[in-house]
Design a protein around this motif. Sequence first.
Motif, PDB file in Angstrom:
ATOM      1  N   ALA A 106       0.825  -1.208   0.000  1.00 14.99           N
ATOM      2  CA  ALA A 106       0.000   0.000   0.000  1.00 14.99           C
ATOM      3  C   ALA A 106       0.860   1.259   0.000  1.00 14.99           C
ATOM      4  O   ALA A 106       0.583   2.212  -0.724  1.00 14.99           O
ATOM      5  CB  ALA A 106      -0.928  -0.007   1.212  1.00 14.99           C
ATOM      6  N   GLY A 110       0.906   3.023  -3.432  1.00 20.56           N
ATOM      7  CA  GLY A 110       0.073   4.198  -3.232  1.00 20.56           C
ATOM      8  C   GLY A 110       0.804   5.476  -3.569  1.00 20.56           C
ATOM      9  O   GLY A 110       0.221   6.435  -4.057  1.00 20.56           O
ATOM     10  N   GLN A 203      -5.681   4.615  -5.482  1.00 25.27           N
ATOM     11  CA  GLN A 203      -6.061   4.682  -4.070  1.00 25.27           C
ATOM     12  C   GLN A 203      -7.283   3.812  -3.785  1.00 25.27           C
ATOM     13  O   GLN A 203      -7.324   3.094  -2.787  1.00 25.27           O
ATOM     14  CB  GLN A 203      -6.345   6.125  -3.634  1.00 25.27           C
TER      15      GLN A 203
END
Lengths: 290, 260
Positions: A106, A110, A203
């Motif tokens: 992430a 991200g 996201q």
Amino acid sequence: MQKIKIISEEPRLLFKTFLNPIDLLKGLNRYKLLLRQFIWWEVNDRYRGSALGMLWTIIVPLMRILVYTLVFSILLGGRKNIWGLDSNFAVGKMIFCGVVLFNVFAESVGKASRLMWVNKTYVKHIVFPLEIIPVTVIGVSVVQSFIGIGVLIVLEMFSSGIPHWSLVYLPLVYLPLIFFCTGISWILATLGVFSRDVDNLTQSLIQMLFFLSGIIFPLDRLLHLVPDHWNWILRINVIASIVDDARRIIFQGLGPDWFWLIFNLVYSITLMVVGYACFMRYKRGFADVI
Amino acid sequence: MSYKAPADLEGFKQSDYAVLVRNISKMFPLYRNPMDRLKQQVFRDKKYYDEFWALQNVSFDMKRGESRGIVGHNGAGKSTLLQIIAGTMMPTSGKIFLKGRVAAIMTMGSGFKPDFTGRENVYVLGALMNVPRDQVSGQMDRIQEFAGIGIFFDKPTRMYSSGMLARLAFAVYTCMEPDILIVDEAINVGDAEFKRKCLEHVSALVAQGLSLLLVSHSPLIVEQFCQTATVFERGKIIFDGDVNPALELYNKSRPRSNSQ
């Protein structure tokens, strides 16, 4: 004799010229010193100026394990019917293990699509091997996850004595995770330069993947939901398999699921090679856009 | 214009030229919207953009130990040229030959990590320039002395004023002993005392064979640092030669009109 450098017009770059694993290794090897320094600086940078400094790397995991224990086991009561475990604390540790590994993904992925914009100066004002910027981000999140997993292993030793011999497999589980994240980061970093929409999309995809990776429940629960011959759909999400393997290795003393580990390894290496080619093909144009 | 510099690579190696710029042009495609950019990648034989030529057929030579000013109004193409020479941007056509290590001071504080001290940032910049760590350590005392920012050298750079950042960056870049130094408006930031110090230091380096390319809007600075100057107007060289006539011409020329 001094070195001569020739700058000439952009040759017609082809995607396939960069589609070469040996090229990739050479490229990264050339900058390994820079890469190591950058990762070290970034890790240091996070805790600089805080009074407790590096101690936070241990306090934060402990606090999170407590929260997960409280919420997912005691409040939601998932201990028996979801995890089939005896202690609330064990559920907290299971979830923490998943979150730590998912965070590697992430955090790095991200950030990837905004990466070239954030590091504008490297793109525009100095000559810099831009391809190592996404790798640096992954390096930093991997180092952070090492600390989290380390805390977890120590806690596990407190509750069940000597650590399992299966821990030797742990580095092997990390490999597909690192390759997978690197490949995706390179692709997203390239797309992110040309379109600002990529960021919003990633996201929300990351949030979706969180629930499809079996972080707050065991992967088996998810696998049972779909017919056996559709299981591969869940499995091509490298994170799901990795989290499951890590739990087997750390808590149950079992080896990884070899079939899916090797499948993921091959698949994530392919993804990385494609991602590298994609990034290298378009990076000359970054400075024109940013 | 004619060029005395050798055109072939072997000749360039032997000669005392440090920079050859040959017919450099740079076109920026201007897209009306992001979708057009995407379409262009897919349908390559159509054209979805307007052309903007930032540089057209730019050529000049520089010898070792030459210091050259680049002047021109905003949008004349100076920074584009420097970015191409520094290697951060590719030309649309043309060739550049460079001899030795290039250091470029483009924007103040670029590459600095704000939470790191000045000393640590020297290592960061060194790593960015691919200078080995022990060589950076060897130069540390000189850099500290030249920057002259006192106790702030060991404080995080986010506490620095823009002048201090400029001092540190300038100290690092000039002490790393480049062969070609590119400076874009950086010297303007410091005070008179620092400018004098820079002038002395750069002059000494130039005497040892450094080639300096300096972009500035201030005729005074160009006059102090450079023997020759190139005047740019709308992406073309309109004058190339001694610094005094060049500055005269620059003062007379008009900036690119806004309507364009």
